[in-house]
Write a protein that holds these residues in place. Structure first.
Motif, PDB file in Angstrom:
ATOM      1  N   LEU A 173      10.735  -0.429 -20.245  1.00  0.00           N
ATOM      2  CA  LEU A 173       9.366  -0.523 -19.801  1.00  0.00           C
ATOM      3  C   LEU A 173       9.027  -1.681 -19.184  1.00  0.00           C
ATOM      4  O   LEU A 173       8.412  -1.597 -17.941  1.00  0.00           O
ATOM      5  CB  LEU A 173       8.759  -0.051 -21.097  1.00  0.00           C
ATOM      6  N   MET A 174       9.182  -2.744 -19.613  1.00  0.00           N
ATOM      7  CA  MET A 174       8.699  -4.026 -18.975  1.00  0.00           C
ATOM      8  C   MET A 174       9.447  -4.454 -17.910  1.00  0.00           C
ATOM      9  O   MET A 174       8.855  -5.260 -17.000  1.00  0.00           O
ATOM     10  CB  MET A 174       8.520  -4.968 -20.129  1.00  0.00           C
ATOM     11  N   ASN A 175      10.694  -3.874 -17.755  1.00  0.00           N
ATOM     12  CA  ASN A 175      11.417  -4.333 -16.518  1.00  0.00           C
ATOM     13  C   ASN A 175      11.523  -3.192 -15.651  1.00  0.00           C
ATOM     14  O   ASN A 175      12.530  -3.346 -14.839  1.00  0.00           O
ATOM     15  CB  ASN A 175      12.998  -4.702 -17.062  1.00  0.00           C
ATOM     16  N   PHE A 176      10.615  -2.370 -15.689  1.00  0.00           N
ATOM     17  CA  PHE A 176      10.620  -1.378 -14.781  1.00  0.00           C
ATOM     18  C   PHE A 176      10.432  -1.795 -13.177  1.00  0.00           C
ATOM     19  O   PHE A 176       9.646  -2.714 -12.870  1.00  0.00           O
ATOM     20  CB  PHE A 176       9.290  -0.355 -14.764  1.00  0.00           C
ATOM     21  N   SER A 177      11.103  -1.118 -12.324  1.00  0.00           N
ATOM     22  CA  SER A 177      11.087  -1.403 -11.036  1.00  0.00           C
ATOM     23  C   SER A 177      11.491  -0.302  -9.994  1.00  0.00           C
ATOM     24  O   SER A 177      12.159   0.382 -10.545  1.00  0.00           O
ATOM     25  CB  SER A 177      12.068  -2.604 -10.538  1.00  0.00           C
ATOM     26  N   GLN A 178      10.757  -0.048  -8.926  1.00  0.00           N
ATOM     27  CA  GLN A 178      11.093   1.014  -8.253  1.00  0.00           C
ATOM     28  C   GLN A 178      12.215   1.061  -7.316  1.00  0.00           C
ATOM     29  O   GLN A 178      12.552  -0.223  -7.044  1.00  0.00           O
ATOM     30  CB  GLN A 178       9.914   1.088  -7.098  1.00  0.00           C
ATOM     31  N   GLU A 207      13.335   5.625  -3.944  1.00  0.00           N
ATOM     32  CA  GLU A 207      12.382   6.508  -4.864  1.00  0.00           C
ATOM     33  C   GLU A 207      10.797   6.469  -4.319  1.00  0.00           C
ATOM     34  O   GLU A 207      10.513   5.480  -3.908  1.00  0.00           O
ATOM     35  CB  GLU A 207      12.535   5.801  -5.943  1.00  0.00           C
ATOM     36  N   HIS A 208      10.549   7.913  -4.270  1.00  0.00           N
ATOM     37  CA  HIS A 208       9.180   7.829  -3.708  1.00  0.00           C
ATOM     38  C   HIS A 208       7.958   7.686  -4.609  1.00  0.00           C
ATOM     39  O   HIS A 208       8.436   7.587  -5.914  1.00  0.00           O
ATOM     40  CB  HIS A 208       9.000   9.521  -3.356  1.00  0.00           C
ATOM     41  N   LEU A 209       6.924   7.047  -4.496  1.00  0.00           N
ATOM     42  CA  LEU A 209       5.908   6.738  -5.107  1.00  0.00           C
ATOM     43  C   LEU A 209       5.576   7.595  -6.441  1.00  0.00           C
ATOM     44  O   LEU A 209       5.910   7.335  -7.455  1.00  0.00           O
ATOM     45  CB  LEU A 209       4.553   6.559  -4.549  1.00  0.00           C
ATOM     46  N   SER A 241       5.045   1.489  -0.868  1.00  0.00           N
ATOM     47  CA  SER A 241       4.314   2.310  -1.842  1.00  0.00           C
ATOM     48  C   SER A 241       3.178   1.660  -2.242  1.00  0.00           C
ATOM     49  O   SER A 241       2.139   2.375  -2.614  1.00  0.00           O
ATOM     50  CB  SER A 241       5.410   2.414  -3.135  1.00  0.00           C
ATOM     51  N   LYS A 242       3.061   0.324  -2.364  1.00  0.00           N
ATOM     52  CA  LYS A 242       1.733  -0.258  -2.692  1.00  0.00           C
ATOM     53  C   LYS A 242       0.660   0.050  -1.611  1.00  0.00           C
ATOM     54  O   LYS A 242      -0.461   0.237  -2.059  1.00  0.00           O
ATOM     55  CB  LYS A 242       1.951  -1.776  -2.822  1.00  0.00           C
ATOM     56  N   SER A 243       1.020   0.137  -0.404  1.00  0.00           N
ATOM     57  CA  SER A 243       0.136   0.437   0.580  1.00  0.00           C
ATOM     58  C   SER A 243      -0.358   2.090   0.334  1.00  0.00           C
ATOM     59  O   SER A 243      -1.401   2.392   0.578  1.00  0.00           O
ATOM     60  CB  SER A 243       0.647   0.425   2.065  1.00  0.00           C
ATOM     61  N   GLU A 244       0.704   2.989  -0.083  1.00  0.00           N
ATOM     62  CA  GLU A 244       0.121   4.371  -0.296  1.00  0.00           C
ATOM     63  C   GLU A 244      -0.434   4.302  -1.315  1.00  0.00           C
ATOM     64  O   GLU A 244      -1.597   5.034  -1.754  1.00  0.00           O
ATOM     65  CB  GLU A 244       1.696   5.178  -0.570  1.00  0.00           C
ATOM     66  N   LEU A 245      -0.446   3.643  -2.630  1.00  0.00           N
ATOM     67  CA  LEU A 245      -1.128   3.728  -3.668  1.00  0.00           C
ATOM     68  C   LEU A 245      -2.685   3.141  -3.451  1.00  0.00           C
ATOM     69  O   LEU A 245      -3.518   3.645  -3.849  1.00  0.00           O
ATOM     70  CB  LEU A 245      -0.485   2.470  -4.668  1.00  0.00           C
ATOM     71  N   ASN A 246      -2.852   2.278  -2.460  1.00  0.00           N
ATOM     72  CA  ASN A 246      -4.280   1.947  -2.085  1.00  0.00           C
ATOM     73  C   ASN A 246      -4.744   2.866  -1.422  1.00  0.00           C
ATOM     74  O   ASN A 246      -6.101   3.009  -1.558  1.00  0.00           O
ATOM     75  CB  ASN A 246      -3.967   0.353  -1.258  1.00  0.00           C
ATOM     76  N   ALA A 247      -4.129   3.486  -0.372  1.00  0.00           N
ATOM     77  CA  ALA A 247      -4.846   4.621   0.183  1.00  0.00           C
ATOM     78  C   ALA A 247      -5.225   5.700  -0.496  1.00  0.00           C
ATOM     79  O   ALA A 247      -5.977   6.468  -0.552  1.00  0.00           O
ATOM     80  CB  ALA A 247      -3.710   5.027   1.438  1.00  0.00           C
TER      81      ALA A 247
END
Length: 373
Positions: free
Chosen positions: A171-176, A180-182, A218-224
């Protein structure tokens, strides 16, 4: 130690004497049980103990007493447990997920006067199989009297501390992942959260972990999607937006799969029709070839077996061998026959023998000429 005779009277102790010798470490109940056991050993032999009826199987779960008297396990409950699947303690099974699904089933049944612990303790054995069921049967008799006790023992047996540490590290070392899609990353992250019970991380910490391990796209999509990102919106709002995003993508994915399946079915049908037409064309071509071959064969037979004009055999008249043998004879006959009455022929003409001027006969023309002379 001298053996005690079976007829020797047993010294018994009164309750007052027991109370006098009772200490906090050895309460009176335990002392009484010990005295009773000693009395049986003093009074009974081995055969006596063998002759006593053994007690039946006693479960490790001791269900608490409750007031309702009409509680029973219904087939509907067992059917719902079958839907979630029985836990067998295998390496590919998640004990935490089994507990969550089991509690969902139990919470869907409510009965007046029946505590939730009673329902859970009564149904839990039906949700196990294999090694897990064997573990439950081997528990000490009556060692579990509440759901909290059972859940704690179950987790410690099938989800030990080393697994807890591994799940928390994942869990703590999670990485996309790269491809992988958002929404896929969010679903995988929530699975890691469920597989790490007791992670002791609040929602805002989990969102921070998830956001910090995303790709720039994915960060940009998350902000949108969240209209500002996790730092400008409430935690529950961001969490709900991600859940809605995942739900929309899953629904659209299912619809695309349905459309794709319909297209595949249509393509399969078209392919089948084309294959059938090709098969029919091949059969027609084969049939046409057989008909042409039959016609050619029939023409050849008719040509071969046409009756000859001379002998009646099945060959052409100009190829008749009889005709080829007759022609020289006819030629010779025509030669002699055409010259037999020719008075100017250079060869002997037997026909001249019958010429009227070359033969004598009384009363013939030659006789008359000689008489008149």
């Amino acid at each position: 130690m001298p053996r005690r005779s079976r007829n020797t009277p047993v010294k018994t102790r009164s309750v007052n004497e027991l109370l006098e010798t009772t200490t906090p470490e050895h309460p009176v109940g335990k002392t009484l049980e010990k005295e009773m056991a000693e009395d049986e050993n003093d009074r009974l032999g081995v055969n006596d103990f063998l002759g006593k009826q053994p007690r039946g199987y006693q479960s490790g779960i001791k269900v608490p007493q409750f007031q309702a008297t009409n509680f029973e396990i219904k087939q509907t409950m067992l059917k719902m447990l079958e839907l979630i699947g029985q836990f067998g303690g295998y390496s590919n099974q998640d004990p935490n997920r089994h507990l969550v699904e089991f509690l969902d089933v139990c919470d869907s049944f409510k009965q007046n006067g029946v505590p939730s612990d009673v329902i859970r303790l009564r149904l839990f054995p039906y949700s196990l199989q294999g090694k897990a069921k064997e573990w439950l049967n081997n528990l000490e008799e009556g060692s579990i009297s509440s759901w909290d006790d059972l859940e704690e023992k179950f987790r410690s047996r099938f989800f030990p501390h080393n697994k807890i540490v591994d799940a928390r590290a994942k869990l703590m070392n999670f990485s996309q992942q790269f491809d992988e899609h958002l929404y896929e990353a969010w679903e995988r992250f929530k699975l890691l959260v469920r597989q790490s019970p007791g992670h002791n991380q609040e929602k805002w910490v989990l969102l921070q972990i998830f956001s910090s391990r995303l790709t720039p796209e994915s960060k940009s999509e998350l902000n949108a999607v969240t209209n500002g990102g996790i730092t400008k919106q409430p935690v529950n709002h961001v969490w709900s937006c991600l859940d809605d995003l995942a739900a929309d993508y899953i629904q659209n994915s299912n619809e695309r799969k349905q459309v794709k399946s319909v297209e595949n079915a249509a393509n399969d049908s078209s392919s089948q029709v084309i294959a059938m037409l090709n098969t029919l064309n091949k059969r027609f071509d084969h049939l046409e070839a057989r008909v042409d071959k039959s016609n050619r064969g029939q023409l050849g037979v008719n040509a071969i077996y046409t009756p000859c004009d001379y002998c009646g055999d099945g060959h052409a008249s100009e190829q008749c061998p009889t005709c080829q043998q007759v022609e020289p004879v006819n030629y010779a006959g025509n030669f002699w026959g055409n010259n037999q009455n020719n008075p100017y022929a250079n060869t002997y003409n037997p026909g001249l023998r019958n010429h009227p001027n070359l033969s004598w006969k009384h009363g013939s023309t030659l006789d008359q000429v000689s008489t008149s002379g």
